[in-house]
Design an enzyme around this catalytic site. Sequence first.
Site, mmCIF file in Angstrom:
data_model
loop_
_atom_site.group_PDB
_atom_site.id
_atom_site.type_symbol
_atom_site.label_atom_id
_atom_site.label_comp_id
_atom_site.label_asym_id
_atom_site.label_seq_id
_atom_site.Cartn_x
_atom_site.Cartn_y
_atom_site.Cartn_z
ATOM 1 N N ARG A 213 -8.727 43.468 -38.694
ATOM 2 C CA ARG A 213 -10.021 43.584 -37.993
ATOM 3 C C ARG A 213 -10.788 42.271 -38.100
ATOM 4 O O ARG A 213 -11.413 41.805 -37.149
ATOM 5 C CB ARG A 213 -10.835 44.748 -38.579
ATOM 6 C CG ARG A 213 -10.336 46.118 -38.142
ATOM 7 C CD ARG A 213 -11.276 47.228 -38.575
ATOM 8 N NE ARG A 213 -11.226 47.501 -39.994
ATOM 9 C CZ ARG A 213 -10.494 48.461 -40.561
ATOM 10 N NH1 ARG A 213 -9.733 49.252 -39.830
ATOM 11 N NH2 ARG A 213 -10.509 48.648 -41.865
ATOM 12 N N PHE A 229 -6.682 53.189 -29.127
ATOM 13 C CA PHE A 229 -6.515 53.925 -30.393
ATOM 14 C C PHE A 229 -7.593 53.430 -31.363
ATOM 15 O O PHE A 229 -7.317 52.974 -32.458
ATOM 16 C CB PHE A 229 -5.122 53.725 -31.002
ATOM 17 C CG PHE A 229 -3.980 54.051 -30.080
ATOM 18 C CD1 PHE A 229 -3.561 55.365 -29.905
ATOM 19 C CD2 PHE A 229 -3.304 53.043 -29.393
ATOM 20 C CE1 PHE A 229 -2.491 55.673 -29.060
ATOM 21 C CE2 PHE A 229 -2.243 53.335 -28.549
ATOM 22 C CZ PHE A 229 -1.834 54.656 -28.381
ATOM 23 N N CYS A 341 2.450 51.064 -37.502
ATOM 24 C CA CYS A 341 2.337 51.466 -38.908
ATOM 25 C C CYS A 341 3.487 52.392 -39.292
ATOM 26 O O CYS A 341 3.405 53.115 -40.270
ATOM 27 C CB CYS A 341 0.986 52.141 -39.165
ATOM 28 S SG CYS A 341 0.747 53.637 -38.199
HETATM 29 N N1 SAH Z 1 -7.725 50.926 -35.170
HETATM 30 C C1 SAH Z 1 -8.325 51.974 -35.986
HETATM 31 C C2 SAH Z 1 -7.302 52.969 -36.495
HETATM 32 C C3 SAH Z 1 -6.501 53.676 -35.415
HETATM 33 S S1 SAH Z 1 -5.669 55.090 -35.984
HETATM 34 C C4 SAH Z 1 -9.129 51.346 -37.097
HETATM 35 O O1 SAH Z 1 -9.080 50.109 -37.274
HETATM 36 O O2 SAH Z 1 -9.822 52.065 -37.817
HETATM 37 C C5 SAH Z 1 -5.012 55.805 -34.556
HETATM 38 C C6 SAH Z 1 -6.001 56.513 -33.641
HETATM 39 O O3 SAH Z 1 -5.278 56.903 -32.477
HETATM 40 C C7 SAH Z 1 -6.631 57.792 -34.180
HETATM 41 O O4 SAH Z 1 -8.025 57.655 -34.125
HETATM 42 C C8 SAH Z 1 -6.184 58.898 -33.196
HETATM 43 O O5 SAH Z 1 -7.238 59.812 -32.898
HETATM 44 C C9 SAH Z 1 -5.839 58.115 -31.990
HETATM 45 N N2 SAH Z 1 -4.811 58.660 -31.079
HETATM 46 C C10 SAH Z 1 -3.624 59.216 -31.386
HETATM 47 N N3 SAH Z 1 -2.905 59.476 -30.271
HETATM 48 C C11 SAH Z 1 -3.667 59.071 -29.221
HETATM 49 C C12 SAH Z 1 -3.475 59.055 -27.799
HETATM 50 N N4 SAH Z 1 -2.338 59.478 -27.261
HETATM 51 N N5 SAH Z 1 -4.451 58.542 -27.041
HETATM 52 C C13 SAH Z 1 -5.617 58.085 -27.585
HETATM 53 N N6 SAH Z 1 -5.839 58.068 -28.918
HETATM 54 C C14 SAH Z 1 -4.880 58.552 -29.725
#
Ligand code: SAH
Length: 396
Positions: A213, A229, A341
């Site tokens: 980040r 995501f 991940c």
């Molecule tokens: N980048 C974030 C962490 C992402 S975790 C950070 O830095 O904090 C992954 C995320 O993907 C979760 O919030 C989950 O709700 C979302 N997610 C999972 N499958 C998804 C989809 N098909 N479309 C949109 N979001 C999705």
Amino acid sequence: MNATIHLLAGKEKSLKRLHPWVFSGAIGKVKGNPQSGDTVAVHSADGDWLGYAAWSPQSQIRARIWSFQQNDSIDAAFFLARISAAKALRDSLSIASDAYRLVAAESDQLPGVTIDKYDQWLVCQLLSAGAERWRDAIVAALRELYPDCAIFERSDVDVRKKEGLPPVVQLLHDNGSGLPPATLWIEENGLQLGVDLQQGHKTGYYLDQRDSRQAMRRYSAGKRVLNAFSYTGGFGLYAAAAGASEVVNLDVSAPALAQAADNHERNGFATEQLTNMQLDVFEALRKFHHQGERFDVIVLDPPKFVDSKANLMNACRGYKDINRLAVMLLKPGGTLLTFSCSGLLSGELFQKVVADACLDAKRPMHIIEHLFQSADHPVRTNFPESLYLKGYVLRG
Ligand code: SAH
């Protein structure tokens, strides 16, 4: 007296290299009658002592090594020593946040034990039979090392099923604050972030992406940014801080997006700068493509697509799909930060998937940066599985 397990001939090799897992198929004889979570002494077929382990009768990983030192005893003092060592490492890392991983399971020689520290809150996940067995000792050690902190358990994780353990969420130590607040504000790299320790993903936040980040700032000034995501908008918040002209967060979770909006406001960033969209990323990227939307910077940080070796190829198709679509949505000279991940997907294979995605999009790019999980999620040299999070920054 400890029960003893004897491995089949040749099955001691990984343990001699200090890898901490004993699979069910490696076990020859079991002497004594160990119960779930009991400590067992592990011997080779030749009778060599190899280690003390926690017995997991229901798991394919039938025993996990606590110690490779024969003069150790597995007791409360042992857990205090291990957690103290984990603390010493974190204390030495100058982590620019009041939230970080204090204990990272096998990487801290405590298989099944994850402990995250959020300001005055310690949030534990006890994921194996051995971790479950030693809950009281772990709590006692944490109380000794952090007398002012409250301790909360978030063992509501699917992997406990493989150990025959039910989900557990409970307050393990009340420091006078009661249950965690609906929103706990933490400060990460100078930004305020709201975290829900009771209902949030994992223990509340994706601590492993802190350094990535921070890297986001380098690519965001004046840019139109898509954060796919997004969860609670972490990458988008850093982009806003760096002066992005526009940030679009995409996630399926409404509470996560609501928190993303609160985070943006709490940090004093302009409301017009942010758009939150509750959409499936696979569909949204296609829709953006048809609408002719373009972005300067795109972040792809999906959840774990690979949960078993059997679905590796299927998962690769998913990674390739979103990466191909993202590349097509980039303006010329744009930047893609893409992550996986999935521990079962090697960095090498992930790079190949991303390369194939660029090829399919007819847009070969440069990899200009490699990213990994932050240092409070260290990779143990004798446990390569602990390297699970990898990312590439691509330009072109
Ligand atoms: N980048 C974030 C962490 C992402 S975790 C950070 O830095 O904090 C992954 C995320 O993907 C979760 O919030 C989950 O709700 C979302 N997610 C999972 N499958 C998804 C989809 N098909 N479309 C949109 N979001 C999705």
